[in-house]
Design an enzyme around this catalytic site. Structure first.
Site, PDB file in Angstrom:
ATOM      1  N   CYS A  31      58.798  -5.952 -26.143  1.00 41.42           N
ATOM      2  CA  CYS A  31      58.994  -6.690 -24.900  1.00 41.42           C
ATOM      3  C   CYS A  31      58.884  -8.183 -25.172  1.00 41.42           C
ATOM      4  CB  CYS A  31      57.924  -6.297 -23.882  1.00 41.42           C
ATOM      5  SG  CYS A  31      57.900  -4.528 -23.486  1.00 41.42           S
ATOM      6  N   ARG A  52      64.595  -8.934 -26.958  1.00 33.98           N
ATOM      7  CA  ARG A  52      63.385  -8.154 -27.207  1.00 33.98           C
ATOM      8  C   ARG A  52      63.272  -6.950 -26.267  1.00 33.98           C
ATOM      9  NH1 ARG A  52      59.812 -10.976 -30.423  1.00 33.98           N
ATOM     10  NH2 ARG A  52      58.168  -9.544 -29.807  1.00 33.98           N
ATOM     11  N   TRP A  81      61.014  -3.573 -22.735  1.00 35.16           N
ATOM     12  CA  TRP A  81      61.565  -2.458 -23.498  1.00 35.16           C
ATOM     13  C   TRP A  81      60.605  -1.300 -23.267  1.00 35.16           C
ATOM     14  CZ3 TRP A  81      60.006   0.621 -27.710  1.00 35.16           C
ATOM     15  CH2 TRP A  81      61.019   1.399 -28.287  1.00 35.16           C
ATOM     16  N   ASN A 108      52.836  -7.114 -24.060  1.00 32.58           N
ATOM     17  CA  ASN A 108      53.693  -6.534 -25.097  1.00 32.58           C
ATOM     18  C   ASN A 108      52.794  -5.795 -26.067  1.00 32.58           C
ATOM     19  OD1 ASN A 108      55.764  -5.976 -26.963  1.00 32.58           O
ATOM     20  ND2 ASN A 108      55.353  -7.867 -28.089  1.00 32.58           N
ATOM     21  N   GLY A 109      53.070  -4.509 -26.269  1.00 29.26           N
ATOM     22  CA  GLY A 109      52.261  -3.710 -27.181  1.00 29.26           C
ATOM     23  C   GLY A 109      52.018  -2.331 -26.598  1.00 29.26           C
ATOM     24  N   GLU A 111      73.553   1.450 -44.463  1.00 30.34           N
ATOM     25  CA  GLU A 111      73.606   0.355 -43.503  1.00 30.34           C
ATOM     26  C   GLU A 111      74.846   0.449 -42.616  1.00 30.34           C
ATOM     27  OE1 GLU A 111      72.853  -3.208 -41.406  1.00 30.34           O
ATOM     28  OE2 GLU A 111      71.617  -1.649 -42.350  1.00 30.34           O
ATOM     29  N   LYS A 168      74.857   0.763 -38.481  1.00 31.01           N
ATOM     30  CA  LYS A 168      75.585  -0.140 -37.578  1.00 31.01           C
ATOM     31  C   LYS A 168      76.498   0.635 -36.634  1.00 31.01           C
ATOM     32  CE  LYS A 168      73.789  -3.859 -38.549  1.00 31.01           C
ATOM     33  NZ  LYS A 168      72.606  -3.036 -38.664  1.00 31.01           N
ATOM     34  N   GLU A 186      74.309   2.274 -34.034  1.00 26.42           N
ATOM     35  CA  GLU A 186      73.670   1.311 -33.138  1.00 26.42           C
ATOM     36  C   GLU A 186      74.603   0.835 -32.027  1.00 26.42           C
ATOM     37  OE1 GLU A 186      70.377  -1.378 -35.380  1.00 26.42           O
ATOM     38  OE2 GLU A 186      72.404  -1.564 -36.154  1.00 26.42           O
ATOM     39  N   HIS A 231      76.331  19.473 -51.968  1.00 27.80           N
ATOM     40  CA  HIS A 231      75.092  20.247 -51.851  1.00 27.80           C
ATOM     41  C   HIS A 231      74.779  20.564 -50.389  1.00 27.80           C
ATOM     42  CE1 HIS A 231      74.247  19.883 -56.108  1.00 27.80           C
ATOM     43  NE2 HIS A 231      74.536  18.592 -56.027  1.00 27.80           N
ATOM     44  N   LYS A 238      65.480  -6.017 -30.505  1.00 30.31           N
ATOM     45  CA  LYS A 238      65.679  -6.734 -31.769  1.00 30.31           C
ATOM     46  C   LYS A 238      64.453  -6.666 -32.672  1.00 30.31           C
ATOM     47  CE  LYS A 238      68.019  -9.555 -34.433  1.00 30.31           C
ATOM     48  NZ  LYS A 238      69.266  -9.085 -35.051  1.00 30.31           N
TER      49      LYS A 238
END
Length: 598
Positions: A2, A28, A75, A99-100, A473, A477, A480, A496, A593
């Site tokens: 947040c 955030r 968030w 925040n936390g 990566e 992306k 996301e 496999h 983020k």
């Protein structure tokens, strides 16, 4: 995760000004937003900050100005996305933003309910407001803040405000919080300035000042219009020592670009050049110290989460190829007990505040037998927690990154790791990486295949050696920003088990540095079973002997350089696929983020 914000000023300011500043923290979290003033104005709303801003009174309204206020962009962690769970949370005259995560909130909630507290949300944060309300009759919240830090278990950055009292109270443990000092003051401390802004991130006020105070764990602040006072958890006053910082004052907006993501991809060549110049200039001493510490180390451990973990994987390949004993772990997969004497720990984080990483680093630092274990940082945001606790640190100089999906910061993490590897003899092809050429050649191909990829429910990205981290990566992306399932994997692992999922027209994106790569055989195997291959290669189709529905022809180079080029191609693939699907590219659902909670 947040974003929290508090402002105190000698002169009144509008709540719209407060919330406009909160917008600088929206990366955030963007589930809901809210604000409260010392005069008692309170407003909360589900959705974006822009929607919240539109709901606020005009500046001429009686309740539209204040000298002290708090704000929050959420968030969601505890409790759904609903107005009653939005911050600020209030109890009586006390309002807080947080925040936390409060781990013992159920215990505290039961205790406070027995005293008559009535809870209206599903959040853990509301217990903070009710706890501090117990001290509402006191002339100040000193005892309340001290007792609060004694009782809370978990992580927190808290700003508290009392109705009718133009002071802010701020407490920190693990979650980041920083005080910006605005205007001209009469001392080297934090007295006599025109205004004070406390926030999760320096970007909240970097357009107004270059002076900041970075709080450490178990410290709290009392801020009024004349001064900021810092205390330890027992109430002992501590010296306030502002630091000069240098950071972007504005992100420049999207300019002519439709989204921040594509703008930030186009910034990759410039920020890479900035980093190269910084490592040869202002950061030369830091680079030299890191190289010296690595030489003295018996083993190198690279740690990161998400995109930074993929950078760590590529860094491991680079340093191993240079003859060093290097290993890479996801932050959540490395326990402090695994560190040995004479290890070098390289912590990689865009924000420098990644909680998974900080928990491990703090545990290592607290070990009584830490001895010669060195902690090093590779971060983007200056004066972050990781930088402050590290024995040495390199800033990757990518600048403010607004899009939640990391692009230019990842590229610069790799540029920094390449620089370290070259110091130990790793051979590269390019004195200056042709990153602009990669983007220019890859963009039209990404645009061409985006509609086809957007029609798929799943795809696979394969690579080997140094190209495996780029496959991981690229898959991240795509997930996301387009919300399409994508699996990054080692090319040799296809046979496999995963090969059972390959059928007609399934997309398989293959990263192939040259015609000698074993990945060529893996592509032939999937093509034989009807898959449609997309090649990201340092060679042409004819040289590779592959069909390929599309080819991203990247400059030939070392496997690690091709891996970076491929990752940039992956950013463009993800962007244009998401754009075709009309996704909220800069603010993907459920993400934020900076991951500052466990």
């Amino acid at each position: 995760m947040c974003g929290i914000l508090g402002m105190v000023s000698k002169d009144s300011f509008s709540v719209r000004e407060l919330v406009s500043r909160l917008q600088r923290l929206e990366y955030r979290g963007y589930d809901s937003a809210g604000c409260a003033t010392a005069e008692g104005f309170l407003r909360r709303k589900v959705g974006s900050i822009s929607g919240f801003l539109a709901s606020l009174p005009e500046d001429a309204a009686p309740d539209a100005t204040t000298c002290a206020a708090i704000a929050h962009t959420r968030w969601a962690t505890h409790g759904g996305i609903a107005e009653q769970n939005a911050h600020p949370h209030c109890a009586g005259d006390v309002c807080i933003v947080h925040n936390g995560i409060i781990e013992n909130f159920l215990e505290l909630k039961e205790e406070l309910e027995l005293k008559g507290a009535i809870f209206r949300s599903e959040t853990d944060s509301e217990v903070i407001a009710h706890f501090l309300q117990q001290y509402a009759a006191e002339p100040d919240l000193h005892k309340g803040m001290q007792d609060l830090m004694e009782r809370l278990h978990g992580t927190y950055a808290i700003i508290a405000l009392r109705k009718g009292d133009p002071r802010l109270w701020v407490a920190k443990k693990d979650s980041p919080v920083v005080l910006g000092i605005v205007g001209s003051g009469g001392s080297a401390s934090a007295d006599g300035y025109s205004s004070y802004i406390v926030s999760s991130d320096i970007f909240a006020f970097s357009d107004l000042t270059r002076k900041a105070v970075f709080l450490e764990d178990f410290q709290y602040l009392m801020i009024d219009a004349k001064s900021a006072r810092l205390y330890d958890r027992k109430g002992k006053q501590l010296p306030v020592k502002p630091k000069e910082f240098h950071w972007e004052s504005h992100n420049g907006g999207k300019m002519h670009y439709e989204h921040h993501m594509i703008k930030e991809i186009y910034e990759v060549p410039d920020v890479a050049r900035n980093l190269e110049e910084s490592l040869a200039g202002p950061q030369a001493a830091s680079l030299s110290r890191m190289i010296s510490l690595l030489r003295e180390s018996s083993r190198i451990i690279l740690l990161g989460s998400g995109t930074s973990y993929h950078a760590a994987l590529l860094g491991r390949h680079l340093l191993t190829a240079a003859g060093l004993d290097a290993y890479a772990y996801a932050s959540t997969d490395f326990d402090a007990s695994m560190a040995r004497s004479h290890d070098a720990i390289i912590a990689i984080s865009q924000s420098g505040e990644t909680m998974d990483l900080l928990v491990t680093l703090k545990a290592i630092a607290a070990r009584p037998d830490r001895g010669d274990i060195r902690i090093m940082g590779l971060v983007n945001v200056p004066h972050s927690s990781i930088e402050r606790m590290a024995d040495c640190c390199i800033r990757v100089e990518a600048g403010q990154e607004v899009c939640v999906a990391a692009t230019k910061s990842f590229a610069n993490q790799i540029v920094a790791l390449l620089t370290l590897a070259k110091a130990f003899g790793f051979k590269t092809t390019y004195a200056r990486l042709p990153l602009a050429e990669v983007i220019e050649q890859a963009e039209p191909v990404a645009q061409e295949i985006a509609p086809w990829l957007a029609s798929k429910q799943s795809m696979y990205i394969i690579g080997a050696g140094a190209c495996y981290p780029a496959a991981m990566e690229m898959a991240l992306k795509i997930k996301e920003v387009s919300y399409i399932h994508a699996e990054g994997m080692l090319a040799g692992e296809l046979k496999h088990g995963t090969l059972a999922l390959i059928e007609k027209d399934v997309p398989v994106i293959a990263i192939i540095p040259d015609a000698k790569s074993h990945t060529v055989s893996s592509v032939k195997e999937v093509e034989a079973r009807g898959a449609s291959s997309v090649l990201v290669a340092g060679a042409d189709k004819a040289e590779l002997g592959l069909k390929g529905k599309a080819l991203f022809r990247v400059p030939a180079g070392s496997d690690a350089e091709v891996s970076l080029f491929a990752a940039i191609c992956g950013q463009l693939i993800a962007y244009y696929t998401a754009k075709h699907l009309d996704r909220p590219i800069d603010k993907p659902r459920n993400l934020a983020k900076s991951v500052t909670v466990l």
